[in-house]
Structure formats: C-alpha cells, structure tokens
Write an enzyme that holds these catalytic residues in place. Structure first.
Site, PDB file in Angstrom:
ATOM      1  N   CYS A 380       0.838  -1.196   0.000  1.00  0.00           N
ATOM      2  CA  CYS A 380       0.000   0.000   0.000  1.00  0.00           C
ATOM      3  C   CYS A 380       0.877   1.253   0.000  1.00  0.00           C
ATOM      4  O   CYS A 380       1.450   1.602  -1.021  1.00  0.00           O
ATOM      5  CB  CYS A 380      -0.975  -0.051   1.170  1.00  0.00           C
ATOM      6  SG  CYS A 380      -2.455   0.927   0.860  1.00  0.00           S
ATOM      7  N   HIS A 514      -3.711  -4.988   0.611  1.00  0.00           N
ATOM      8  CA  HIS A 514      -3.124  -5.548   1.843  1.00  0.00           C
ATOM      9  C   HIS A 514      -3.201  -7.080   1.821  1.00  0.00           C
ATOM     10  O   HIS A 514      -4.152  -7.652   2.365  1.00  0.00           O
ATOM     11  CB  HIS A 514      -3.855  -5.008   3.069  1.00  0.00           C
ATOM     12  CG  HIS A 514      -3.558  -3.568   3.339  1.00  0.00           C
ATOM     13  ND1 HIS A 514      -2.443  -3.166   4.033  1.00  0.00           N
ATOM     14  CD2 HIS A 514      -4.207  -2.445   2.978  1.00  0.00           C
ATOM     15  CE1 HIS A 514      -2.432  -1.848   4.103  1.00  0.00           C
ATOM     16  NE2 HIS A 514      -3.487  -1.379   3.471  1.00  0.00           N
ATOM     17  N   GLU A 516      -1.638  -9.168   3.508  1.00  0.00           N
ATOM     18  CA  GLU A 516      -1.508  -9.770   4.840  1.00  0.00           C
ATOM     19  C   GLU A 516      -2.863 -10.134   5.434  1.00  0.00           C
ATOM     20  O   GLU A 516      -2.960 -11.018   6.289  1.00  0.00           O
ATOM     21  CB  GLU A 516      -0.724  -8.846   5.785  1.00  0.00           C
ATOM     22  CG  GLU A 516      -1.422  -7.559   6.229  1.00  0.00           C
ATOM     23  CD  GLU A 516      -1.233  -6.389   5.254  1.00  0.00           C
ATOM     24  OE1 GLU A 516      -0.956  -6.634   4.059  1.00  0.00           O
ATOM     25  OE2 GLU A 516      -1.367  -5.233   5.706  1.00  0.00           O
TER      26      GLU A 516
HETATM   27  N1  GLN Z   1      -1.899   6.770   2.950  1.00  0.00           N
HETATM   28  C1  GLN Z   1      -2.031   6.018   1.751  1.00  0.00           C
HETATM   29  C2  GLN Z   1      -3.392   6.182   1.126  1.00  0.00           C
HETATM   30  O1  GLN Z   1      -4.328   6.579   1.761  1.00  0.00           O
HETATM   31  C3  GLN Z   1      -1.738   4.555   1.984  1.00  0.00           C
HETATM   32  C4  GLN Z   1      -2.726   3.872   2.881  1.00  0.00           C
HETATM   33  C5  GLN Z   1      -2.252   2.523   3.345  1.00  0.00           C
HETATM   34  O2  GLN Z   1      -1.066   2.230   3.310  1.00  0.00           O
HETATM   35  N2  GLN Z   1      -3.159   1.707   3.832  1.00  0.00           N
HETATM   36  O3  GLN Z   1      -3.543   5.899  -0.049  1.00  0.00           O
END
Ligand code: GLN
Length: 542
Positions: A380, A514, A516
């Site tokens: 992410c 994600h 995970e």
């Molecule tokens: N801050 C980033 C976004 O909002 C990444 C978010 C995250 O890593 N879950 O896109």
C-alpha cells in the site's frame, strides 16, 4: 439452531480474549461443527476506522469493506472463515441506527431508552444471520464493570433467557497474578471479577484463567467454590510460545469438552487437531532463519501490524524458517544513511501507512533495496513510496511526490475520485468525511501474464483487500515502465495500478492492497511465502 457462547473478560484488558475465542472456535470446528465468531465493541466510534493504530491496534478490513476490530483477523486466521460487516458492532453503530430511527419517527412517540431499545438492537444483531452455524461465539470487548459495556452485558444476560434452555453459555476470561513475595498465584481478582459479573445477572459456566505458571489444585478448588463454577470448568490458560499453540493447549486443559458438556452435548468424538500440530511443529523446529526489516511508523505498538506480523510468520512456516523482525522507525532514515541498519537484513518491507512523517525515510529504504538487490516488499503506502523512488531515481522526475503530503508538481501518487467496483461506479468526494471514505474491501485485479507476480500467484486474476485513499497515477505508467518499473497488475477497468515490480531485481514488488489480511497459517499468502523465500535466497548470498 445455533447455540451461543458469550465470552467476557475481567480483571485487566489485553488478556488475549480474541485469541482465546478464536482457539475455542477452532476446537469446535475441529470437531466438525460450523462456527461463526463475532465481536461486540462497547466504544462509541462507529467503527475503528478512524482510531489510531497506536492506541487500538490495526484496523482489520473484511472482503465486504468493513473497517473492523483486529480480533476479526484472529477469527479468520484460526477458523478460515472470512468475516463480514456483520461480525463486528460497536455502541456507536447501534446508536447511529437508533438515532436515525428516532429522527424518522419510527418509535411512534415512545421514550427511547437503553433498556429496551439499545439492548433490543444489540440482541437483534447477535441473533441475525446465524442459520447456517452450529455455534456462534460472541466476544464482548473491554472488561466487566466498564460503564460503556453495560448495555452489552445486559443484552447477553437477557439472551440467556430468551433463547431455549441450553441455548447459551458464558465463558469468562480472567487473570491470576503471581505475587513473588508470597510465592503464590492469587484468586482474589478473579473472585471480584466474577462477583461483578454476577451482580449484572450473569453466572459464568466456564472460567478461563490466564496464569504464567500452573494453577495448583487447591487454588482451582477455591475458584470453583467462590465463583460458583464447577471445578472441571475452571480451565487454566497458561502462556504459550506461539498463539497457534493455544487450541492444542486449551484442548489439553479440557476447554472444548467442558463447553460441550455445558450445552449437554456428548463430547465424543475427539477433535481433529493434526493440522494444528503440523503448524506448531513447523514453528518450533525451523530449519533456518531470515531477518526482515519493517520500516514503518507505528513500530512502538506491534498490534498496529498484527496481520502483517502473522503473514510474515506464515511465510516462514511455508519455508520452514524462523522469521526475525527488525523494526525500524522510518524517520531515522530522513537524517541518517540507511546502510548500517539495512546491510544485515535479508529483506525490507515497507508496510501501509498514512501521512508525510517518515515518508522520505521509507523512500530511502526503497532506494537501498533497489540499489543493493535486497528483496523489497512494499504494501500500500510501501508501494506508493517505491513508485515515487523509482520516478525520482530511474525516470529522473526529481519532484515526484504524493498529493497526500500537499500540492506537488509531479503527482505520481494522487487522489482518484471515481472507480469501478464490479459494474458500479464508486465516487469519493475529495473533501468529505474521513470515516469510511476510503477504497475499502475486496477488489479484483488483473495481472500481466508472464510477470513475476503472476508467477507467484500462479494466476492472472486475483482479488485482494484494500484500504487507502490515494492511488498511483497511471499517467506516469509509460515513463516508469520505460525506466524498468513494470505495472504488472491493474484494476479490471485499467484505471488503477494494483501492483508494480522491478524488472532487473531479484524480488522487488509493490502492491496497492493488503495481502496480509488474507494470509492464514494453513494457507500462507503466496506473496509472503515468496518474499520469505527470496529473503532466504539472499541470506545464502551474504
Ligand atoms: N496513505 C495512503 C493512502 O491513503 C496509503 C494507505 C495505506 O497504506 N493503507 O492511499
């Protein structure tokens, strides 16, 4: 008809009620029952989505896009059943519904009260949608005696009478502290906790007592006598080396037998615990070790990265190695050269994150990994930072940045306001509320055939869970691909970059989702298994 097991906690928080509930669920499942686990959280937030992970731990995301308590992650990992929006409820959400109904005039002039309106709403939630399950385990967050928990305790007390006889039992988890000067484990905190519970009208059927050493028979008798719980139902829950040991340990102490007995169910046949033994054996007897650096921001509270830690361990199980985690505050690299910190590690992982603080440090970590051929896994935010790094260093876009940190002339990462979910167009207002406004839940992605990531998944069609506001800007795709960073995964409509990889690197992958969240001890996520394998390979080179 489903039977209900209500799990409450006393004495102190952080006793591992979530793991205890999950382990009991796993034991019942291992006996062939269909189980569902749910969490009732007494706090006033509508969901934990807006809560700081440093206070409350990770925000777990379900396939259907709920931002939920991290215990749902344990439930999924232990039972393999994917949780949904309806598996976690908070006081905030209950009140939100009730107040909306009140404003609509649905209460027809009645005075709206905690009993019966709030308790009825809780009961409705607990009883809803359980047709296909044999056992529904409901964990109540917090500890008995908390003011905000009272409506939940009252609701589950009422359910004891609403349901047919033998339809519900109560399990209470407490702590026996060891007092070194006396050389004894103490029963008094548990006695007080049960007294509190009984004052509310709940008599526990089973006591699950956490202790750091075996509970002597004498103390067990005492607990039985003073807490009005039969002696065999006082179960000691000792500390174990890995959480995956808990189902086996509880089975040895007789928890599942006692639970079935409390329902009047004949406990034969024995549970099938082979797969748990296999997992635990794998963890206990690793054939090697790798060290992974996690360059993040909330490194003080490990609960902020719960699923990530577990997924890395699952990657270790898949490769029969122990995974050592080296936590590094990203901000350190903003001033210092990362080399002394990162030279000894076998892999670098930059996890999800929010906000500018530490971002340049994460970019430096990605650069180190790229230049030194160290396996890099960007999740992410970690993908977004890796793309900014590649834009600056490989494509010569010096001012590459993310609009998350303010206006930038080169928005390599920016806010998208529209995208497709299935066939539906979803929109996001750029200045809307912060709660529940992210791209959330499971989305499909298409992987380029022949890419590294498609090889790892063994497939080109995947579905993974998201939680973010910003996206890598596809307008930069041509220059970045020219420079060697391949956009191997895209959303099915071709608008949103989902995965990137470096062509000339042993293992450098960024994913916008994600992974995970979907890794399980029995089915380690392919990306984590592959990342740990790459780290193992790297460890053999140094
Ligand atoms: N801050 C980033 C976004 O909002 C990444 C978010 C995250 O890593 N879950 O896109």
């Amino acid at each position: 008809m489903a039977r209900y097991i209500f799990i409450t906690g006393g004495v102190v928080s952080s006793l591992g009620k979530g793991v205890a509930s999950s382990a009991l669920g796993a034991l019942l499942q291992a006996r062939g029952y269909r189980v569902r686990l749910r969490k009732l959280d007494p706090y006033l937030n509508v969901d934990p989505g807006t809560m700081s992970p440093t206070q409350h731990g990770e925000v777990f995301v379900t396939d259907d896009g709920a931002e939920a308590d991290l215990d749902l992650g344990h439930y999924e990992r232990f039972t393999g059943r994917s949780a949904n929006k309806m598996d976690n409820i908070t006081t905030g959400r209950i009140y939100q519904q009730i107040i909306a109904k009140e404003r609509r005039g649905d209460y027809l002039g009645a005075t709206v009260q905690v009993i019966p309106h709030v308790t009825d709403a809780i009961k409705e939630f607990v009883l809803d949608g359980n047709e296909e399950y044999d056992f529904v385990l409901c964990e109540i967050g917090g500890t008995v005696g908390d003011i905000e928990g009272l409506p939940f305790f009252e609701a589950i007390r009422q359910l004891g009478n609403d349901l047919p006889r033998g339809g519900a039992i109560y399990v209470h988890l407490t702590l026996m502290p060891y007092i070194p000067t006396a050389g004894e484990l103490k029963t008094k905190p548990t006695q007080h906790s049960v007294r509190e519970l009984r004052a509310i009208g709940i008599q526990p059927d089973i006591l699950l007592v956490r202790a750091d050493r075996p509970v002597p028979a004498e103390e067990r008798r005492k607990l039985s006598l003073f807490c009005n719980v039969r002696e065999t139902a006082v179960i000691q829950a000792l500390d174990v080396a890995t959480i995956y040991d808990v189902p086996i340990a509880y089975h040895h102490e007789g928890l599942d037998t006692e639970v079935l007995a409390a329902f009047g169910i004949d406990p034969a046949p024995k549970p099938q615990l082979q797969r748990w033994h296999q997992v635990v054996d794998g963890i206990r007897n690793p054939e090697g070790e790798v060290t992974i650096a996690i360059v993040g921001k909330y490194t003080g509270l490990k609960d902020a990265y719960k699923s990530l830690i577990e997924a890395l361990y699952h990657g270790g199980i898949a490769n029969k190695v122990r995974v050592r985690l080296d936590w590094i505050e990203a901000e350190v690299f903003e001033q210092e050269d990362p080399s002394p910190y990162l030279e000894r590690v076998n892999g670098i992982l930059v996890p999800g994150g929010f906000g500018e603080r530490g971002s340049e440090g994460k970019i430096h970590a990605a650069r180190f990994a790229r230049e030194r051929n160290v396996p890099y896994f960007g999740i992410c935010f970690g993908m977004q930072m890796a793309v900014i790094e590649a834009a600056r260093s490989l494509a010569g876009i010096e001012k590459a940045g993310s609009t998350e940190f303010g206006a930038t002339p080169e928005p390599v990462v920016g806010l998208m306001t529209e995208w497709l979910k299935g066939n539906e167009l979803e929109r996001r207002a750029s200045k809307g509320d912060l709660g529940g406004t992210m791209r959330l839940g499971a989305y499909k992605a298409e992987l380029k055939a022949g890419s590294k990531i498609a090889g790892i998944y063994g497939d080109t069609a995947i579905e993974e869970r998201h939680r973010h506001r910003y996206e890598v800007n596809r307008d930069y795709r041509p220059v970045l691909e020219e420079a060697g960073m391949i956009f191997a995964g895209m959303s099915p409509d071709g608008l949103l970059p989902e995965t990137v990889e470096l062509q000339d690197h042993p293992w450098f992958i960024g994913v916008q989702y994600h992974p995970e969240l979907k890794s399980r001890p029995f089915e380690p996520h392919p990306l984590f298994a592959s990342f740990v394998a790459a780290a193992l390979e790297q460890s053999r080179l140094v």
